[in-house]
Design an enzyme around this catalytic site. Structure first.
Site, mmCIF file in Angstrom:
data_model
loop_
_atom_site.group_PDB
_atom_site.id
_atom_site.type_symbol
_atom_site.label_atom_id
_atom_site.label_comp_id
_atom_site.label_asym_id
_atom_site.label_seq_id
_atom_site.Cartn_x
_atom_site.Cartn_y
_atom_site.Cartn_z
ATOM 1 N N LYS A 1 0.862 -1.282 0.005
ATOM 2 C CA LYS A 1 -0.062 -0.157 -0.115
ATOM 3 C C LYS A 1 0.849 1.320 -0.109
ATOM 4 O O LYS A 1 0.466 2.286 -0.761
ATOM 5 C CB LYS A 1 -0.981 0.070 1.186
ATOM 6 C CG LYS A 1 -2.058 -0.819 1.066
ATOM 7 C CD LYS A 1 -3.138 -0.552 1.988
ATOM 8 C CE LYS A 1 -4.355 -1.330 2.050
ATOM 9 N NZ LYS A 1 -5.207 -1.404 3.048
ATOM 10 N N LYS B 1 -4.538 -10.939 -7.405
ATOM 11 C CA LYS B 1 -5.776 -11.199 -6.769
ATOM 12 C C LYS B 1 -6.739 -10.084 -7.456
ATOM 13 O O LYS B 1 -6.542 -8.830 -7.805
ATOM 14 C CB LYS B 1 -5.551 -11.264 -5.250
ATOM 15 C CG LYS B 1 -5.393 -9.803 -4.825
ATOM 16 C CD LYS B 1 -5.670 -10.025 -3.168
ATOM 17 C CE LYS B 1 -5.627 -8.432 -2.806
ATOM 18 N NZ LYS B 1 -5.906 -8.125 -1.367
ATOM 19 N N LYS C 1 -10.535 -4.492 -5.936
ATOM 20 C CA LYS C 1 -11.430 -3.254 -6.419
ATOM 21 C C LYS C 1 -10.519 -1.973 -6.701
ATOM 22 O O LYS C 1 -10.973 -0.970 -7.426
ATOM 23 C CB LYS C 1 -12.490 -2.745 -5.030
ATOM 24 C CG LYS C 1 -11.613 -2.337 -3.911
ATOM 25 C CD LYS C 1 -12.688 -2.223 -2.738
ATOM 26 C CE LYS C 1 -12.020 -2.385 -1.537
ATOM 27 N NZ LYS C 1 -12.986 -2.882 -0.475
HETATM 28 P P1 TYM Z 1 -10.639 -6.015 3.167
HETATM 29 O O1 TYM Z 1 -11.728 -4.960 3.387
HETATM 30 O O2 TYM Z 1 -9.484 -5.636 2.134
HETATM 31 O O3 TYM Z 1 -11.154 -7.161 2.449
HETATM 32 C C1 TYM Z 1 -12.424 -7.960 3.180
HETATM 33 C C2 TYM Z 1 -12.202 -9.506 2.971
HETATM 34 O O4 TYM Z 1 -12.172 -9.965 1.597
HETATM 35 C C3 TYM Z 1 -11.163 -10.927 1.404
HETATM 36 N N1 TYM Z 1 -10.665 -10.574 0.203
HETATM 37 C C4 TYM Z 1 -10.740 -11.973 -0.869
HETATM 38 N N2 TYM Z 1 -10.671 -13.256 -0.570
HETATM 39 C C5 TYM Z 1 -10.606 -13.697 -1.636
HETATM 40 N N3 TYM Z 1 -10.038 -13.224 -2.958
HETATM 41 C C6 TYM Z 1 -9.851 -11.928 -3.258
HETATM 42 N N4 TYM Z 1 -9.541 -11.617 -4.063
HETATM 43 C C7 TYM Z 1 -10.034 -11.128 -1.964
HETATM 44 N N5 TYM Z 1 -9.724 -9.844 -1.879
HETATM 45 C C8 TYM Z 1 -10.192 -9.535 -0.499
HETATM 46 C C9 TYM Z 1 -10.025 -10.293 2.564
HETATM 47 O O5 TYM Z 1 -9.190 -11.378 2.773
HETATM 48 C C10 TYM Z 1 -11.050 -10.118 3.712
HETATM 49 O O6 TYM Z 1 -11.290 -11.149 4.369
HETATM 50 N N6 TYM Z 1 -7.692 -5.753 7.252
HETATM 51 C C11 TYM Z 1 -8.977 -6.403 6.671
HETATM 52 C C12 TYM Z 1 -10.150 -5.857 7.511
HETATM 53 C C13 TYM Z 1 -10.024 -6.149 8.865
HETATM 54 C C14 TYM Z 1 -10.336 -7.415 9.465
HETATM 55 C C15 TYM Z 1 -10.241 -7.006 11.030
HETATM 56 C C16 TYM Z 1 -10.748 -8.605 9.123
HETATM 57 C C17 TYM Z 1 -9.927 -5.154 9.582
HETATM 58 N N7 TYM Z 1 -10.037 -5.779 11.036
HETATM 59 C C18 TYM Z 1 -10.176 -7.994 12.000
HETATM 60 C C19 TYM Z 1 -10.495 -9.613 10.076
HETATM 61 C C20 TYM Z 1 -10.613 -9.443 11.523
HETATM 62 C C21 TYM Z 1 -9.101 -5.851 5.127
HETATM 63 O O7 TYM Z 1 -8.435 -4.902 4.772
HETATM 64 O O8 TYM Z 1 -10.182 -6.633 4.379
#
Ligand code: TYM
Length: 344
Positions: free
Chosen positions: A116, A212, A215
């Site tokens: 990032k 992967k 968005k």
């Molecule tokens: P975020 O908002 O980027 O993504 C949300 C969830 O979607 C999953 N994901 C995917 N899974 C499969 N294939 C893909 N291409 C793909 N892109 C995204 C992510 O792995 C995620 O599960 N840091 C986290 C948010 C967060 C969180 C937490 C998660 C904050 N606190 C505590 C679990 C526990 C995040 O950025 O997710």
């Protein structure tokens, strides 16, 4: 709220724009399954979303949209706790306390931080909004992001964290933070575990199967949960494939394997049945079937989402209830942490 057989599940998504089928298949679909027999906390992690440049006026709408998406996808707010991270002050407070126990070097190793901050630095050079040093573009908030994530998880004595593969490194760090705290100050935290669904932990981009699905890429590379049937069809028909049509979960190239994985995840059919169904067929026929499947599977979610978005008030009331429940549990853990750390 937790009975002896039930485990506590925690997960969250950032309200930073459109959700795609990677988020759905990698994370939310698992949540719905796990939430049925466990105690689920599903958080809208707005304080994570503000660690990169964003538009404040768009944020309230994005938070409500995400709350509606959780519900439309099948999270039942009468069984699970759905809430907004910034509504429960214990998250940032615990994050600070844990920050004081987390080595700088451990955070510097986090691959998502490195990725990032690289992206931000490119954007800054291109003259887009800078929020920190022109050189790196990354804020201290982005650096500390995984500690806030550890706080999210640890506040609720979470056992299971269902996520996609890109979050596993952060959860490993949360485990280390919890173990180190328990050893140094006395037992407080349950040690959490990441739960990934092996098949769908990493859904790949439709235009470049080495990356992967994300968005932040071009819109043709992902299917948004809100895409219309026509958009879904166009995107799937133009997804890249390998040259010879081979429909095999083991022998196809990465582009077709990704499409087969999406087919399997939405149809819940056995891989061998899917291979047999398309054996000897061309890509056009396969893609048409895949597009129709995705359209049909997303349709109930999209209809429910539209209904839920007709009123902000009901969503706000539901989030108010979530805040109330989450706060009670979180404050108990926080009190214990402060006491163990010797704060008066
Ligand atoms: P975020 O908002 O980027 O993504 C949300 C969830 O979607 C999953 N994901 C995917 N899974 C499969 N294939 C893909 N291409 C793909 N892109 C995204 C992510 O792995 C995620 O599960 N840091 C986290 C948010 C967060 C969180 C937490 C998660 C904050 N606190 C505590 C679990 C526990 C995040 O950025 O997710």
């Amino acid at each position: 709220m937790t009975s002896p057989q039930k485990k506590t599940i925690f997960s969250g998504i950032q309200p930073s724009g459109t959700l795609h089928i990677g988020n759905y298949l990698g994370a939310i679909k698992q949540w719905v399954r796990l939430a049925a027999d466990n105690t689920g906390y599903f958080c809208i992690v707005d304080e994570h979303a503000i660690t990169v440049p964003y538009e404040p006026k768009d944020m309230p709408e994005r938070i409500l949209n995400l709350a509606a998406t959780y519900l439309a996808a099948g999270i039942n707010p009468d069984q699970s706790i759905v809430f907004v991270q910034s509504h429960v002050a214990a998250h940032t407070e615990l994050a600070w306390l844990l920050m004081t126990t987390t080595p700088f070097g451990e955070l510097a190793r986090m691959t998502q931080f490195k990725d990032k901050s690289k992206q931000l630095s490119k954007k800054n050079k291109a003259g887009l909004p800078a929020i920190a040093s022109a050189e790196s573009g990354a804020t201290a908030g982005l650096f500390g992001y995984p500690v806030l994530m550890a706080a999210d998880i640890l506040l609720y004595q979470t056992r299971i964290v269902p996520v996609g593969e890109d979050q596993v490194q952060h959860i490993e760090l949360a485990r280390d933070i919890a173990q180190r705290f328990n050893n140094r100050f006395g037992e407080v935290f349950t040690i959490p575990e990441a739960k990934i669904n092996n098949n769908t932990a990493r859904i790949m981009s439709l235009s470049d199967p080495t990356k992967k699905m994300s968005k932040s890429d071009n819109t043709k590379s992902y299917i948004a949960l809100t895409d219309s049937p026509d958009e879904i069809k166009i995107k799937i028909m133009s997804a890249v494939t390998e040259t010879d049509p081979v429909f095999s979960f083991t022998k196809s190239g990465p582009a077709v394997k990704n499409l087969l994985t999406i087919y399997q995840a939405f149809s819940d059919e056995e891989p061998s049945a899917i291979e047999a169904k398309f054996n000897g067929k061309g890509y056009k026929e396969f893609k048409e079937a895949l597009a129709q499947l995705v359209i049909n599977q997303l349709s109930p979610l999209q209809q429910e989402y539209k209904k839920l978005r007709q009123s902000d008030d009901e969503l706000r009331i539901m989030l108010g209830r979530g805040k109330h429940h989450a706060e009670q549990f979180a404050n108990t853990t926080l009190r214990d942490v402060k006491e163990k750390m010797g704060l008066l």
